[in-house]
Scaffold this active site. Structure first.
Site, PDB file in Angstrom:
ATOM      1  CE  LYS A  52      -3.908   1.794   2.745  1.00 58.34           C
ATOM      2  NZ  LYS A  52      -4.773   1.458   3.902  1.00 58.34           N
ATOM      3  CB  SER A  87      -7.899   3.281   2.991  1.00 64.98           C
ATOM      4  OG  SER A  87      -7.098   2.661   3.996  1.00 64.98           O
ATOM      5  CB  SER A 130      -8.352   0.192   5.782  1.00 64.63           C
ATOM      6  OG  SER A 130      -9.114   1.352   5.878  1.00 64.63           O
TER       7      SER A 130
END
Lengths: 469, 76
Positions: free
Chosen positions: A82, A157, A181
């Site tokens: 990420k 996210s 997330s």
């Protein structure tokens, strides 16, 4: 193996082939990079592809393995991160305009650990701006698209991480979670998302969202793979004061033990409100399947859990409002509207509200700890809905961000608020083929039990289809 | 335009003078802030009489000395 089979193979399948030089890390990396090249324009799962670096690392892995220096199950395995995780010499945007040109001079601790394990870094995944909401509709870099239906969100996210893993663009990704997330994107995209106990994986070098809520964890295509990546990334790091030196349980031994004799708590009061009928049906079916395999279902009541979402939201807004304050002063116009407004609201919170939420967190923890005296794990849907349309935005998720009551959103937020280990594992699909997920929540530091139960869920379903990309 | 916003909320928004929040932004922010503060007030429904802020897990409850990870907290 065809290139597509290579790209969809699990770490468990690839590791022995790499160790015995039946598959070269270079061949594997090239197959994955070619697939990213082909599919990323459609999915937007990667903000940066580190092809040159990946080729160098893959060649090094190949040479080491041929020389008899095999490091373990991640050696030569392509993994992404990420883009909130700092990488030396590779831009790290956090999905923001503010950090669009930031090229760190250091690696995050989790990157150091993956490098030590011999993993091959293939790129940085797209995310919701600053990891601060749940759609991965990013105003600066475009929306991440769900591989099962590109007009739907992958959730967030860690949306790009889940899409990459589900679409065969790497074997694993490291995501982060402050609310849900890791787990919700895994559920929306049909992969596994594992959030370990708070303090297990160092956050040194990760752009903070909320200090007391942030976790790192893997997204993978199997539960066993999640255990392997977790084992490689966990451990004490003096640069993150929250990390613990407590020994890991024997995860590989736990995976094959089945669920016979385990007591699984089902918080039924929270499943009536806000849960989509397809999610509930898949959950009920899986509860029946686990019961057939010998698990004992226990109805649990958790009186204070109805305050989970508001407690988590208050802590989150206060902490990130504080972290972002310098940029709010000077670069407010560079945030997307949704993130900026939340940060500004957080900046208005006072110490009394923050302390009230910290006290509530302890009260909820005490309540849940009491429930865990009667059960070995909690099971619940990992997300309240299937993947929702991009065009409908965040509202379609039905999140009760500030709500109090028996709403299922509280269960989605519970593990991160309390730091408990939790895993999302695929569990059925809608009639249209959108994947659904089940989550298993364990006691603090007992990662073995949720992984064991999730493995049983995986076994109960058999092979999963691949997304139509 | 701002008559409908409670003075207490306007005071909070104005207090963030370093952020230079524009009055045009106040209605949207005030609405969210009001909802958030209403939720926080409901936390008073919990029995918090003997619950100070602090560690989630403590050595005396069998979970080991794991601290709440506030910045600067010492790890066990």
């Amino acid at each position: 193996m065809t290139d597509e089979e290579l790209c969809y193979a699990s770490i468990g399948e690839l590791a022995p082939l790499l160790a015995s030089s039946k598959v070269s890390p270079v061949t594997l990396a090239e197959a994955v990079l070619a697939r990213i090249d082909k599919l990323n324009p459609r999915l937007n799962a990667f903000l940066t592809v580190t092809a040159d670096q990946a080729r160098v690392q893959a060649r090094a892995a190949e040479q080491e393995i041929r020389a008899g220096r095999y490091r373990g199950p991640l050696h030569g395995i392509p993994i992404s991160l990420k883009d909130i995780i700092a990488t030396r010499g590779v831009r790290t945007t956090a999905g923001s305009k503010i950090l669009a040109d930031w090229v760190p001079d250091h690696d995050a601790a989790v990157v150091e650990r993956l490098a030590a394990a011999g993993a091959v870094l293939i790129g940085k995944n797209t995310l919701h701006e600053f990891a601060f909401a749940s759609t991965s509709i990013n105003p600066h870099y475009g929306p991440v698209r769900n591989p099962w239906d590109r007009e739907r969100i992958p959730a967030g996210s860690s949306g790009g991480s889940a899409v990459a893993v589900a679409a065969g663009l790497g074997c694993a990704s490291i995501g982060s979670e402050t609310g849900a997330s890791i787990r919700r994107p895994a559920a929306f995209c049909g992969c596994v998302g594992f959030k370990p106990t708070f303090g297990r994986v160092s956050r040194h070098g990760v752009v903070p969202h909320s200090w007391s809520l942030d976790h790192l964890g893997p997204l993978t295509r199997s539960v066993a793979d999640a255990a392997v990546v977790f084992e490689a990334t966990a451990g004490r790091d003096p640069r993150d004061a929250a990390t613990t030196a407590r020994a890991l349980p024997d995860l590989q031994a736990a995976l094959g033990q089945g669920v016979r004799g385990l007591r699984l708590g089902v918080p039924r009061a929270y499943l009536d409100e806000g849960v989509h009928h397809t999610v509930l049906a898949a959950f009920v079916d899986m509860v029946a399947a686990l019961t057939e395999r010998g698990a004992q279902m226990v109805d649990v009541t958790l009186p204070t859990v109805q305050y989970t979402a508001i407690t988590s939201t208050t802590l989150m807004l206060a902490e990130c409002g504080t972290y972002h304050r310098p940029w709010l002063r000077t670069r407010a116009a560079d945030y997307g509207v949704d993130v900026r407004e939340r940060l500004q609201v957080g900046a208005c919170l006072g110490a009394a509200e923050y302390l009230m939420a910290q006290r509530a967190r302890r009260a909820i923890a005490r309540d849940v700890r009491t429930a865990f005296e009667r059960i070995d794990a909690l099971v619940a849907p990992a997300a309240m809905t299937p993947a929702t349309p991009i065009a409908e935005g965040a509202a379609a998720l039905g999140d009760a961000f500030y709500g109090v009551g028996h709403h299922a959103f509280n269960l989605v937020r519970l593990p991160s608020l309390l730091g408990l280990p939790a895993i999302a594992v695929p569990c059925g699909a809608t009639p249209e083929g959108l994947p659904l997920g089940l989550q298993v929540i364990g006691r603090a530091f007992d990662e073995a039990t949720p992984l064991r139960i999730a493995h049983a869920v995986e076994q109960a379903q058999g092979p999963r289809p691949r997304p139509p990309v | 335009m701002h008559d409908a916003i409670p003075l207490a909320l306007i005071a909070r928004l104005r207090a963030q003078d370093d952020l230079a929040l524009s009055p045009e932004e106040w209605p949207a922010l005030a609405a969210q802030l009001a909802e958030l503060l209403a939720g926080v007030r409901r936390l008073e429904e919990l029995d918090l009489a003997d619950v100070p802020p602090g560690p989630l897990w403590r050595a005396d409850d069998g979970e080991g000395g794991w601290p709440l990870a506030m910045p600067g907290a010492d790890a066990p």
